[in-house]
Design a protein around this motif. Structure first.
Motif: not given
Length: 174
Positions: A18-24, A26-33, A134-148
Motif C-alpha cells: 500500500a505504500t512503497v509499491f504506490q510510488v511512481p 515503482i508502481n509500474v510493477v505492483q506485486p500482490d505481496l 489477471s495474466l499479468a498479475q500471475m506473472i508478477i506474483d510468480g516472480v515475486t514468489l521465486l524471489i521471496l
C-alpha cells in the motif's frame, strides 16, 4: 509464535503493497505481496491458520483502503484456506508446487474480486480487461514468489531440533 510471525509478515506485506509499491517509479510493477505471503503461510502453517490470518489482514485492508468492507477479507480467507488444502494433498512441498499454487490463486483472487465488484455494481471493467490484468498479475506474483520464497520459508518453518548430538569424527580409530 510462528503464527505471530506469519501475521507480522502479512501485515508488512500489506504495508509495503500500500505504500512503497504506490510510488511512481515503482508502481509500474505492483506485486500482490499479501497473496504471495498468504500462499506461503498456507504452505507452512496450514489451512485454518491461513483462513484466520486472511480474514484479519483482509479486514485491515478493507477498513483502510477498500471500497466496501469484507471483499478482501473474504477473498484472502478463501485463498488461504483452499491453498492450504491444496498443499495438504501433496507429499512434497517445494518451490515448483508453491509457484503453481501461487499463480493459480492469483488468478482466482482477481476473478473473485471482479465478480464481487461486478455483483455490487462497483466496477465498470470488462471481462477482457480483467483477463489481461489477471495474466499479468500471475506473472508478477510468480516472480515475486521465486524471489521471496527462501526467506519466507526460513521465517515460517520451525527448525528441527536434534535430540542427540551428531557423533564426532575420530581421526584415528577405525
Amino acid at each position: 509464535m510462528r503464527n505471530g510471525i506469519a501475521f507480522i509478515l502479512l501485515w508488512a506485506a500489506l504495508t509495503l503493497q500500500a505504500t512503497v509499491f504506490q510510488v511512481p517509479p515503482i508502481n509500474v510493477v505492483q506485486p500482490d505481496l499479501v497473496i504471495v505471503v498468504m500462499v506461503v503461510v498456507a504452505l507452512t502453517r496450514g489451512p485454518k491458520t491461513a483462513l484466520i490470518l486472511g480474514i484479519l489482514v483482509g479486514l485491515c485492508q478493507d477498513i483502510v483502503y477498500g471500497t466496501f468492507i469484507g471483499l478482501n477479507a473474504f477473498t484472502y480467507a478463501v485463498i488461504g484456506y483452499f491453498a492450504g488444502t491444496v498443499f495438504a494433498q501433496f507429499l512434497h512441498r517445494n518451490v515448483a508446487i508453491t509457484f503453481l499454487v501461487t499463480i493459480f490463486f492469483t488468478f482466482i483472487n482477481v476473478w473473485i474480486t471482479y465478480g464481487l465488484e461486478r455483483l455490487f455494481d462497483v466496477t465498470g471493467y470488462t471481462g477482457q480487461v480483467v483477463l489481461r490484468h489477471s495474466l499479468a498479475q500471475m506473472i508478477i506474483d510468480g516472480v515475486t514468489l521465486l524471489i521471496l520464497y527462501p526467506w519466507l520459508v526460513r521465517l515460517l518453518v520451525p527448525r528441527k531440533r536434534r535430540r542427540y548430538p551428531e557423533p564426532e569424527a575420530d581421526g584415528g580409530s577405525a
